[in-house]
Design a protein around this motif. Structure first.
Motif, PDB file in Angstrom:
ATOM      1  N   THR A 110       8.056  -5.282  -5.075  1.00 47.77           N
ATOM      2  CA  THR A 110       6.725  -5.559  -4.543  1.00 47.77           C
ATOM      3  C   THR A 110       6.471  -4.696  -3.322  1.00 47.77           C
ATOM      4  O   THR A 110       7.305  -4.629  -2.422  1.00 47.77           O
ATOM      5  N   SER A 112       3.702  -3.896  -0.163  1.00 47.36           N
ATOM      6  CA  SER A 112       2.623  -4.563   0.559  1.00 47.36           C
ATOM      7  C   SER A 112       2.189  -3.724   1.754  1.00 47.36           C
ATOM      8  O   SER A 112       3.015  -3.073   2.401  1.00 47.36           O
ATOM      9  N   SER A 191      -3.750  -8.242   3.306  1.00 46.75           N
ATOM     10  CA  SER A 191      -2.636  -7.528   2.683  1.00 46.75           C
ATOM     11  C   SER A 191      -3.014  -7.114   1.271  1.00 46.75           C
ATOM     12  O   SER A 191      -3.539  -7.923   0.484  1.00 46.75           O
ATOM     13  N   GLU A 193      -1.254  -6.060  -1.985  1.00 48.69           N
ATOM     14  CA  GLU A 193       0.085  -6.225  -2.537  1.00 48.69           C
ATOM     15  C   GLU A 193       0.135  -5.795  -3.995  1.00 48.69           C
ATOM     16  O   GLU A 193      -0.683  -6.224  -4.807  1.00 48.69           O
TER      17      GLU A 193
END
Length: 291
Positions: A110, A112, A191, A193
């Motif tokens: 992931t 971000s 954010s 992401e």
């Protein structure tokens, strides 16, 4: 009997939650080092603009950092030629290597990035495209996954796709994912992401928009025909494909292993468990499109 089912469901949910949030940090850049400068495997300047560290409350935007005592701003935007030969302010702006490119997918990852968005300060036609790309297993670029953020029709919208024009494109903002865009109504840190994970042996990516407190505001899922076993590698860059916001503030760039959100298949199991223990309602997370 119902009590037993509830106990089993609670235990299953606890196990899933633990496995999903136990992330392994690969890279983090919060711009806290007073000696920070662009270069290396973190953020680098590119032809469409530059990046600089600024103290909280300073710089062009004058906003408080998302966390800590500093963040970064993208400035000195340059007019360049995009892929269609048209001039575009901020095309090919700064990029990060997330600590280094990878050819290994592992169990997913992931990425971000915190960005300061202010609908009142932007005018129609202003915005940026932010891409996170994935490599193939030879370490060569495979595919981009791009957030489109821009103001159109008086609204600051967020959408996503796999392509960029290296310039503002209202059509992408409004029509990608069958028009399933999000509208940002207030100023603050948000954010962006990208969650990369395996569904049925193929790469799937969630584009998640979160507020400063980490609450999920909107999510779009795109599936691909890229095989995890034979094709998909690890992360490549995080890249401002274009940006026409002078002084765009960013903070807290991160890359973590093992995903960062519960994939759709897992979320379905959690929904069943929640329905057993309390009848809680699972919120639909967004559109599914094929890249």
């Amino acid at each position: 009997m119902l009590t037993s089912i509830r106990c089993v469901a609670i235990a299953a949910i606890a196990t899933l939650a633990t496995s999903q949030v136990a992330l392994a940090a690969i890279h983090f850049e919060g711009f806290e080092d007073p000696g920070w400068a662009p270069g290396g495997a973190s953020w680098n300047n590119f032809s469409g603009g530059s990046i600089q560290r600024v103290a909280s409350g300073g710089g062009i935007a004058g906003v408080a950092s998302a966390s800590g005592s500093a963040h970064a701003e993208i400035y000195d935007l340059q007019v360049g030629a995009d892929v269609f030969g048209d001039p575009s302010l901020g095309a090919r702006s700064p990029y990060t290597q997330f600590g280094g490119y990878s050819s290994s997918f592992g169990s997913g990852f992931t990425a971000s990035l915190a960005v300061y968005l202010d609908p009142a300060a932007w005018t129609d036609g202003q915005g940026f495209d932010y891409s996170v790309a994935v490599n193939n297993q030879s370490g060569v670029h495979l595919r981009d996954f791009i957030f489109h953020v821009g103001k159109d029709g008086g609204d600051l919208k967020v959408n996503a796709s796999n392509n960029t024009d290296l310039a503002f494109n209202a059509f992408k903002l409004n029509t990608e994912n069958a028009g399933d865009f999000s509208t940002v109504t207030g100023p603050g840190w948000y954010s962006l992401e990208h969650a990369f994970y395996n569904v049925g042996g193929f790469l799937t990516v969630d584009f998640n928009l979160l507020d400063a407190g980490g609450t999920l505001l909107h999510s779009i899922t795109r599936t691909t025909s890229d095989s995890i076993a034979t094709t998909v590698g690890g992360n490549r860059y995080g890249y401002m494909a274009y940006n026409n916001i002078e002084g765009l503030a960013i903070d807290n760039t991160s890359l973590s292993a093992n995903g960062g959100v519960i994939p759709e298949a897992t979320a379905a199991v959690v929904w069943v468990g929640l329905s057993l223990v309390g009848g809680l309602r699972f919120r639909q997370r967004g559109s599914v499109k094929t890249a």
